[in-house]
Design an enzyme around this catalytic site. Structure first.
Site, mmCIF file in Angstrom:
data_model
loop_
_atom_site.group_PDB
_atom_site.id
_atom_site.type_symbol
_atom_site.label_atom_id
_atom_site.label_comp_id
_atom_site.label_asym_id
_atom_site.label_seq_id
_atom_site.Cartn_x
_atom_site.Cartn_y
_atom_site.Cartn_z
ATOM 1 N N GLU A 287 3.036 -28.789 -0.983
ATOM 2 C CA GLU A 287 2.619 -27.960 0.139
ATOM 3 C C GLU A 287 3.563 -28.118 1.332
ATOM 4 O O GLU A 287 3.826 -27.158 2.060
ATOM 5 C CB GLU A 287 1.187 -28.306 0.540
ATOM 6 C CG GLU A 287 0.130 -27.929 -0.488
ATOM 7 C CD GLU A 287 0.044 -28.896 -1.660
ATOM 8 O OE1 GLU A 287 -0.660 -28.592 -2.633
ATOM 9 O OE2 GLU A 287 0.694 -29.977 -1.618
ATOM 10 N N PRO B 238 10.017 -38.209 -12.258
ATOM 11 C CA PRO B 238 8.551 -38.290 -12.291
ATOM 12 C C PRO B 238 7.947 -37.676 -11.031
ATOM 13 O O PRO B 238 8.560 -37.681 -9.953
ATOM 14 C CB PRO B 238 8.272 -39.793 -12.354
ATOM 15 C CG PRO B 238 9.558 -40.412 -12.795
ATOM 16 C CD PRO B 238 10.647 -39.529 -12.275
ATOM 17 N N ARG B 239 6.723 -37.184 -11.165
ATOM 18 C CA ARG B 239 6.071 -36.531 -10.029
ATOM 19 C C ARG B 239 5.760 -37.512 -8.917
ATOM 20 O O ARG B 239 5.909 -37.197 -7.743
ATOM 21 C CB ARG B 239 4.774 -35.856 -10.509
ATOM 22 C CG ARG B 239 3.955 -35.197 -9.404
ATOM 23 C CD ARG B 239 4.674 -34.016 -8.809
ATOM 24 N NE ARG B 239 3.857 -33.304 -7.821
ATOM 25 C CZ ARG B 239 4.273 -32.271 -7.134
ATOM 26 N NH1 ARG B 239 5.502 -31.818 -7.310
ATOM 27 N NH2 ARG B 239 3.490 -31.681 -6.264
ATOM 28 N N GLY C 139 13.243 -35.250 -2.388
ATOM 29 C CA GLY C 139 13.993 -34.232 -1.676
ATOM 30 C C GLY C 139 15.284 -33.802 -2.338
ATOM 31 O O GLY C 139 15.999 -32.958 -1.786
ATOM 32 N N ASN D 107 6.066 -26.410 -9.219
ATOM 33 C CA ASN D 107 6.890 -25.306 -8.717
ATOM 34 C C ASN D 107 7.947 -24.882 -9.734
ATOM 35 O O ASN D 107 8.880 -25.627 -10.034
ATOM 36 C CB ASN D 107 7.557 -25.720 -7.410
ATOM 37 C CG ASN D 107 8.140 -24.546 -6.655
ATOM 38 O OD1 ASN D 107 8.518 -23.539 -7.240
ATOM 39 N ND2 ASN D 107 8.212 -24.674 -5.341
ATOM 40 N N LEU E 173 9.757 -22.052 -9.257
ATOM 41 C CA LEU E 173 10.748 -21.232 -8.576
ATOM 42 C C LEU E 173 11.966 -22.039 -8.132
ATOM 43 O O LEU E 173 13.043 -21.470 -7.944
ATOM 44 C CB LEU E 173 10.122 -20.545 -7.363
ATOM 45 C CG LEU E 173 9.042 -19.511 -7.700
ATOM 46 C CD1 LEU E 173 8.365 -19.035 -6.425
ATOM 47 C CD2 LEU E 173 9.636 -18.333 -8.458
ATOM 48 N N GLU E 174 11.819 -23.350 -7.944
ATOM 49 C CA GLU E 174 12.949 -24.150 -7.490
ATOM 50 C C GLU E 174 14.089 -24.145 -8.505
ATOM 51 O O GLU E 174 15.243 -23.889 -8.135
ATOM 52 C CB GLU E 174 12.495 -25.567 -7.150
ATOM 53 C CG GLU E 174 11.647 -25.627 -5.880
ATOM 54 C CD GLU E 174 11.301 -27.050 -5.467
ATOM 55 O OE1 GLU E 174 11.491 -27.967 -6.304
ATOM 56 O OE2 GLU E 174 10.853 -27.248 -4.329
#
EC number: 2.4.99.12
Length: 448
Positions: A73, A281-282, A323, A348, A350-351
């Site tokens: 977000e 990893p997330r 990042g 995501n 779209l990245e």
């Protein structure tokens, strides 16, 4: 805003009292949650005062408050915040998150340009102290954060609230069914729900929003900014690799997907023995564990913090920073986006598309239903119904440069066509931004 948003609806007081009473009963479990999470992520042991809206500083001047629950977000809000920082450098920004990774992302993006605190728990006293301390002139809430007491508190203080980039899956709508009488009343206090899609707009209306409160503005994620210096990053990556090697990336994976990633990499290396896996990893608390999992599989493992770049002979390179994922996407021939082989809802998509990388995902995409549908129709996404099909798709793409290029072109075109939500959102909130701070004119010089 409908007139109903400005006054209490019948039954609101009783519902709020029951909800708040239940939260107070459950409040000991918030401490349990912070402690148990703290054993995995040490940051959860810190800044507890913010979780209960206890601040040691004096209130500052009024602000614009934006809430973004976590990293995804925050990234979605970044184009909006960056645009407003440029347009209105006089505005004091307070950004809240719930997770430490969200906090880290706020700091990485904006450093001292904004203030960050954790959003307090939705207890009446905590929300009242939060609003009284920061005195927001405007509240911008990203995606699907519907906390009744804080929404009612904003209404009571005359603070306009916008829910931006709003999304609500069918699954989330069902999850709200027990609280719908209360959530619906809270939702009707907001000035506007800026929905990502027509389907999201319909679901917010089913939850209780008035039709005139809801607008479809599109998805801010399409306005993703390609990282500066991307060509240089790619060149440094290639130089460090030292040879032409096929590369795939496993992004935003969760604990339950790690064994599948290992199995996929083992299968693909049977065909391409020099194949490199970039693994992101997330959650940061999984960085060390994923390195151990890859080493236990018999591979030589590198990591971004330790090695900077993949070294010759390494089989797996763990991206243990925040990042940088988009830049590493651009270094891969194909990418798998996780959170999709487990019923998490995906992440995501779209990245990687924005930087021209072919994208593969699993079947669980309820958080990105509209995006995944559009990408698949455009030929920019391949969906595997299980880990085996994901491996099939990755193998086919690694073997077919023309197919990868076609997917990359389709993804880039789709992102470009989807841009525009940022400008529409800026126009939507412009009327409720605080008036510009006037700079006092310099005093006239005294006569000689």
């Amino acid at each position: 805003m409908p007139n109903e948003a400005k006054r209490k609806e019948p039954g609101e007081g009783a519902l709020r009292a029951l909800y708040s009473f239940a939260l107070y009963l459950l409040s000991p479990f918030t401490l349990y949650h912070l402690i148990t999470r703290g054993f995995r992520v040490r940051e959860y042991f810190r800044r507890w005062d913010e979780r209960y809206a206890s601040y040691g500083t004096q209130p500052g001047r009024p602000c614009v408050w934006l809430h973004a629950v976590s990293v995804g977000e925050v990234n979605a809000a970044a184009p909006l915040v960056n645009a407003l920082l440029k347009q209105r450098p006089d505005i004091r920004w307070v950004i809240t998150t719930i997770t430490p990774t969200g906090s880290d992302r706020v700091r990485a993006l904006w450093s001292e340009q904004v203030e960050h605190v954790y959003l307090p728990y939705d207890l009446p006293g905590s929300t009242a102290r939060f609003l009284q301390h920061f005195r927001p002139h405007l509240a911008l809430i990203m995606e699907t954060e519907l906390w009744p007491n804080i929404l009612f508190g904003c209404r009571d203080l005359g603070i306009p609230v916008y829910i931006l980039n709003a999304r609500l899956s069918a699954r989330s709508l069902r999850g709200y069914r027990l609280l719908r009488p209360l959530i619906g009343r809270a939702l009707r206090t907001v000035k506007c729900v800026a929905a990502q899609s027509a389907a999201d707009a319909r679901r917010f209306q089913k939850l209780g929003a008035h039709p005139e409160q809801v607008q479809v503005l599109g998805n801010l994620k399409y306005d993703v900014a390609v990282p500066d210096g991307l060509d240089g990053f790619r060149a440094a990556f290639s130089a460090a690799l030292g040879a032409t090697r096929p590369v795939w990336l496993a992004a935003s994976t969760h604990e339950g997907e790690e064994a599948e990633v290992v199995a996929i990499h083992r299968r693909l290396r049977a065909r391409w023995p020099d194949l490199l896996l970039l693994w992101a990893p997330r959650h940061p608390e999984r960085f060390a564990r994923v390195q151990a999992v890859a080493a236990d599989a018999g591979w030589k493992v590198g990591a971004r913090k330790r090695d900077t770049w993949p070294q010759p002979g390494q089989d797996v390179f763990v991206i243990d920073t925040l990042g940088e994922l988009m830049a590493f996407y651009a270094c891969a021939d194909a990418a798998f986006v996780g959170g999709s082989l487990q019923p998490i809802g995906g992440h995501n998509l779209l990245e990687p598309a924005a930087v021209g990388t072919a994208v593969v995902t699993g079947p669980h995409l309820h958080n990105f239903a509209e995006i995944s549908s559009r990408m698949e129709e455009a030929g920019a996404l391949r969906i595997g119904h299980d880990a085996g099909e994901v491996a099939d798709a990755l193998e086919a793409l690694l073997a077919d440069p023309a197919a990868r290029r076609a997917m990359a072109d389709a993804g880039s075109d789709l992102v470009d066509q989807g841009r525009g939500a940022l400008q529409r959102t800026l126009e939507l909130v412009a009327g409720d931004l605080p008036a510009p701070v006037e700079t006092a004119a310099p005093a006239a010089a005294a006569p000689a």
